[in-house]
Design an enzyme around this catalytic site. Structure first.
Site, PDB file in Angstrom:
ATOM      1  N   ASP A 225      43.897  35.207  38.522  1.00 28.94           N
ATOM      2  CA  ASP A 225      44.509  35.667  37.274  1.00 28.94           C
ATOM      3  C   ASP A 225      43.409  35.911  36.234  1.00 28.94           C
ATOM      4  O   ASP A 225      42.290  36.235  36.624  1.00 28.94           O
ATOM      5  CB  ASP A 225      45.572  34.657  36.809  1.00 28.94           C
ATOM      6  CG  ASP A 225      46.677  35.324  36.009  1.00 28.94           C
ATOM      7  OD1 ASP A 225      46.363  35.951  34.981  1.00 28.94           O
ATOM      8  OD2 ASP A 225      47.861  35.230  36.398  1.00 28.94           O
ATOM      9  N   ASP A 226      43.714  35.765  34.934  1.00 29.67           N
ATOM     10  CA  ASP A 226      42.693  36.078  33.933  1.00 29.67           C
ATOM     11  C   ASP A 226      41.422  35.241  34.120  1.00 29.67           C
ATOM     12  O   ASP A 226      41.483  34.057  34.425  1.00 29.67           O
ATOM     13  CB  ASP A 226      43.233  35.816  32.515  1.00 29.67           C
ATOM     14  CG  ASP A 226      44.298  36.836  32.120  1.00 29.67           C
ATOM     15  OD1 ASP A 226      44.342  37.922  32.719  1.00 29.67           O
ATOM     16  OD2 ASP A 226      45.087  36.530  31.205  1.00 29.67           O
ATOM     17  N   GLY A 247      39.945  39.004  39.756  1.00 31.61           N
ATOM     18  CA  GLY A 247      40.800  38.416  38.740  1.00 31.61           C
ATOM     19  C   GLY A 247      41.336  39.483  37.818  1.00 31.61           C
ATOM     20  O   GLY A 247      41.206  40.680  38.092  1.00 31.61           O
ATOM     21  N   HIS A 248      41.887  39.068  36.687  1.00 29.21           N
ATOM     22  CA  HIS A 248      42.522  40.029  35.778  1.00 29.21           C
ATOM     23  C   HIS A 248      41.683  40.315  34.539  1.00 29.21           C
ATOM     24  O   HIS A 248      42.151  40.929  33.604  1.00 29.21           O
ATOM     25  CB  HIS A 248      43.926  39.536  35.383  1.00 29.21           C
ATOM     26  CG  HIS A 248      44.880  39.517  36.540  1.00 29.21           C
ATOM     27  ND1 HIS A 248      46.197  39.160  36.420  1.00 29.21           N
ATOM     28  CD2 HIS A 248      44.697  39.810  37.856  1.00 29.21           C
ATOM     29  CE1 HIS A 248      46.789  39.238  37.619  1.00 29.21           C
ATOM     30  NE2 HIS A 248      45.894  39.619  38.492  1.00 29.21           N
ATOM     31  N   GLY A 249      40.443  39.828  34.494  1.00 20.35           N
ATOM     32  CA  GLY A 249      39.561  40.151  33.386  1.00 20.35           C
ATOM     33  C   GLY A 249      39.731  39.236  32.185  1.00 20.35           C
ATOM     34  O   GLY A 249      40.385  38.200  32.255  1.00 20.35           O
TER      35      GLY A 249
END
Ligand SMILES: *[C@@H]1O[C@H](CO)[C@@H](O)[C@H](O)[C@H]1NC(C)=O
Ligand SMILES: *[C@@H]1O[C@H](CO)[C@@H](O)[C@H](O)[C@H]1NC(C)=O
Length: 401
Positions: A225-226, A247-249
């Site tokens: 995730d983030d 991941g989501h940055g």
């Protein structure tokens, strides 16, 4: 003779005299550091039994010490249930050195709490080294197959605390978030490694909210995730020399979850590499009323490698159109600077400013941006909606203001 010596040694008044001497001569009390080894409180280094009570007993001694104290976790594998390390303590200098690995006492069902390891109301705590293994795989399976699953526990949390340092810690395979700072002040994170597979849901690397003066330096965050998620009430956050991906940055938001929400300001993200992440640098808010804001943000010197949405502001977040259809976000976004952002976008839209129709983004500054498509046959694009700002040496995609 021998007896006399040992008698003297046992009753040697010298240390006391020396401390008093130091105190009276220099006006400072001589520093004593007491170390509490968890094993001497009954912790089991081979994971034979649960060590929760031993860790709590060591904490309670360290916390009660009027002098700086340290807790030592030797090599080995220690099984722990939910542990809540509570302040306030009698000293403000407790260092925890971990040479071993901590694992949950059973599987994810056993930690019946939001956090696995939680520090609360503490002032002056540092953690050096250590591996925290949340063993989240079975929970992710449950979530990925759409079962009815518990949320899972965040591996390490700090709540309402200040003067926190985390250095050289490794967190792997958390059930939920890896590390959370909630309501904290003066936090230093350095040389931390976070690792979980790309398909592990909700395993945010570091989440910061309602906190100020936080730095995250020289770390590596590869998760599902983030990389870093930034919630409401965050100010003076500095993220530098961090490698993200998968991941989501790095994400500011989701904001506007609540109507009354403190804003996010003075966040700097510098010298960060995003590799194969879903987003690069994102600001995200629900499309509904809120008095929150985002301002004085700098994203600088960021290398994107095959990132799906390298630069994105999304103020129309409304999953499944529940609770917000046709509403505009109340979050006011202004003074956001994007400087020296280079690399490749994995999708055509490399820059997307999709702002609120009610409160358009303003004073966005884009400088020295060059993002190309992975495959060279098409040019990357920039889309702007309700966004105003200035640009200079914005090369690619073509500027939309
Ligand atoms: C980012 O990538 C560059 C080029 O590969 C490298 O020199 C730099 O050390 C990386 N930075 C981080 C924080 O990993
Ligand atoms: C922009 O990036 C592309 C691909 O990396 C590179 O070939 C080009 O020279 C860059 N342009 C400028 C002006 O830096």
């Amino acid at each position: 003779m021998r007896q006399t010596w040992s008698y003297l040694l046992r009753h040697d008044p010298l240390p006391v005299l020396l401390s008093l001497h130091l105190f009276f001569v220099f006006g400072i009390p001589a520093k004593t550091l007491t170390t509490f080894n968890v094993v001497s409180f009954g912790a089991h280094p081979f994971g034979e039994y649960d060590s929760t009570h031993a860790f709590l007993a060591a904490w309670s001694q360290a916390c009660r010490s009027p002098h700086p104290a340290s807790i030592y976790v030797p090599p080995g594998e220690f099984r722990l249930g939910h542990v809540r390390f509570r302040g306030q303590c009698r000293n403000n200098d407790i260092s925890i050195t971990i040479d071993g690995k901590l694992v949950p006492s059973n599987d994810f069902q056993s930690i019946d709490d939001e956090y696995w390891l939680l520090f609360e109301f503490v002032d002056g705590v540092s953690i050096h080294g250590g591996v925290l293994d949340g063993r989240g795989a079975r929970l992710w399976d449950c979530k990925n197959f759409g079962g009815t699953c518990p949320q899972g526990a965040t591996t390490l949390g700090f709540s309402k605390s200040k003067n926190i340092e985390i250095k050289g810690l490794t967190s792997v395979n958390s059930q939920f978030f890896h590390i959370v700072f909630n309501g904290c002040r003066k936090v230093r994170v350095k040389d931390v490694k976070v690792m979980a597979p790309e398909n592990s849901p909700n395993t945010d690397g570091i989440h910061v909210q309602f906190s100020s003066d936080v730095t995250i330096l020289h770390s590596e965050i590869r998760t599902g995730d983030d990389c870093v998620s930034i919630g409401p009430g965050t100010s003076d956050l500095r993220i530098e020399h961090v490698a993200c991906g998968p991941g989501h940055g790095i994400s500011i938001g989701s904001l506007a979850r609540e109507m009354d929400e403190p804003g996010v300001e003075r966040v700097t993200v510098k010298a960060v590499n995003m590799t194969g992440t879903q987003n690069g640098v994102r600001i995200k808010s629900w499309g509904r009323p809120s008095n929150g804001f985002v301002r004085r943000i700098v994203f600088q010197n960021i290398l994107m490698l095959g990132v799906q949405n390298p630069i994105i502001i999304d103020q129309n977040y409304c999953p499944d159109n529940i609770n917000c259809p046709r509403q505009a976000s109340g979050v006011k976004i202004k003074d956001v600077k994007y400087k020296m952002i280079k690399g490749t976008s994995a999708t055509q839209v490399a820059v997307k400013f999709d702002c609120s129709s009610k409160h358009p983004c303003n004073s966005l500054r884009v400088e020295d941006v060059n993002l190309t498509l992975h495959e060279e046959e098409a040019e990357a694009q920039a889309l702007c909606k309700n966004a105003a700002g200035t640009s200079s040496s914005w090369v690619r995609p073509q500027s939309c203001f």
